[in-house]
Design a protein around this motif. Sequence first.
Motif, PDB file in Angstrom:
ATOM      1  N   HIS A  13     -32.841 114.510  57.797  1.00 49.26           N
ATOM      2  CA  HIS A  13     -32.809 113.077  57.494  1.00 49.26           C
ATOM      3  C   HIS A  13     -32.845 112.209  58.747  1.00 49.26           C
ATOM      4  CE1 HIS A  13     -31.913 113.901  53.259  1.00 49.26           C
ATOM      5  NE2 HIS A  13     -31.116 114.846  53.694  1.00 49.26           N
ATOM      6  N   ARG A  42     -28.510 110.245  56.152  1.00 51.47           N
ATOM      7  CA  ARG A  42     -28.638 110.604  54.735  1.00 51.47           C
ATOM      8  C   ARG A  42     -27.942 109.560  53.871  1.00 51.47           C
ATOM      9  NH1 ARG A  42     -25.875 113.643  50.826  1.00 51.47           N
ATOM     10  NH2 ARG A  42     -27.286 114.720  49.369  1.00 51.47           N
ATOM     11  N   ASN A  58     -27.173 113.270  61.199  1.00 50.83           N
ATOM     12  CA  ASN A  58     -27.985 113.540  60.018  1.00 50.83           C
ATOM     13  C   ASN A  58     -27.260 113.098  58.747  1.00 50.83           C
ATOM     14  OD1 ASN A  58     -30.481 114.898  58.953  1.00 50.83           O
ATOM     15  ND2 ASN A  58     -28.944 116.121  57.892  1.00 50.83           N
ATOM     16  N   ARG A  59     -25.955 113.341  58.693  1.00 50.04           N
ATOM     17  CA  ARG A  59     -25.172 112.877  57.546  1.00 50.04           C
ATOM     18  C   ARG A  59     -25.188 111.357  57.458  1.00 50.04           C
ATOM     19  NH1 ARG A  59     -19.624 116.548  57.815  1.00 50.04           N
ATOM     20  NH2 ARG A  59     -20.630 118.601  57.624  1.00 50.04           N
TER      21      ARG A  59
END
Length: 439
Positions: free
Chosen positions: A162, A416, A412-413
Amino acid sequence: MTHPLVPVTLARGAYAEFLRVQGILRRESAGGILLLGAALAAMLAANLAPDFYVGLRDLHVGGSVLGIDLQLSIGHWAADGLLAVFFFLVGLELKHEFVVGDLRDPRTALVPVVAAVGGVAVPALIYTAFTIADPLARAGWAIPAATDIAFALAVLAVIGAHLPAALRTFLLTLAVADDLIAIAIIAFFYSRGLQTGYLALELVPVALFGLIAHRCQRFLLRHWWAPWLLLAPPAVAAWVICYASGVHSTVAGVLLAFVVPVRPPEGGDARAGLAEVLEHRIRPFSAGIAVPLFAFFSAGVALGGAQGFVDAVTSRIGLGVIVGLVAGKAIGITGATWLVTRLRHARLDPDLAWIDVFGLGVIGGIGFTVSLLVSELSFGQGSPRDDIGKVSILTASVLAALLASVVLGLRNRHYRKVELAEQVDDDADGTPDAFQPRP
């Protein structure tokens, strides 16, 4: 919102370029997985069956061609022959980027090129600081200077699904510039016993290769067998002469790539130039066979137990390589990017944060293919110093991958959550809003 007249670092690229980068990411990621498997197999073979592994690696095959001795060990064939294919693909990617890619614009190329220079210079200085008292160990100053793009992209594919497209494009263009610097280092600093006659003669097969590639491009594109029939003989001759000249023979692959046309021939129906077609056909062999075989014959090091491993990674060479790759790459890439941004009075893209750039710097510390080659060129394949260098390269690469997994995994979290919170509408042409130019 960023003012339109203020330069933006890591800005969004064109959508077509994004699609091309995504394709390269998928192919390189698959190659990274094979590379990892080959490295693990080499370590197992070197430690569980050392006699078999060393005997196979040091088995000499070949003969004499036109007075040039080509009786080499299988390990040297892998490093000098198979890696020439890998460097040919590197050369094709370099030429594509500088002719029709993002690096054709000096303003766009400035940031990744400067970042690559920082990512090479800082690790080299760190290594030199650790080995300053040992002249023999100092020869390996370029070991931590290279980034293994296949491994780095494989890690990024796993942990960064992401992450913004600009980060992925930046990593790829950074790696391209890094490869160019590594090629120059190998050519200028690790050549042995230069033979000027052979160096001059090298121009003949390279020029012939380029002449055929340009004059016969339509024919080469129309018939799948034509490149193998027409281009292979001058390519092999260029490799043999380059080997005899004292310049590392992988440089021949780069020289040949530089004379391949990138743009399709005018007035035809071809959608791609010869460079793209050759890259598409050769990359599976390079990623699936050539580079993994090199890794198998280069990464196998007998650790000698836990104490032997500790002694290796805590030696001057070991510390220079590990600190250079893990810390030096992150500091060099991030610091150089920040510096060029400030000097240009620019701003980082508002959708990104400097921790993202630091994460890419950390992932740049994954050094493998070129680092292993430089270790062999510095100390000699299979020597005690070479073994220490290779153990340290593998250790540093694992550490860099783990640290990057933490830093970029958290980012990335974050991205996302941003994606889930936003609703991205497609406009009439089906291009997501995320790729539209900023107002």
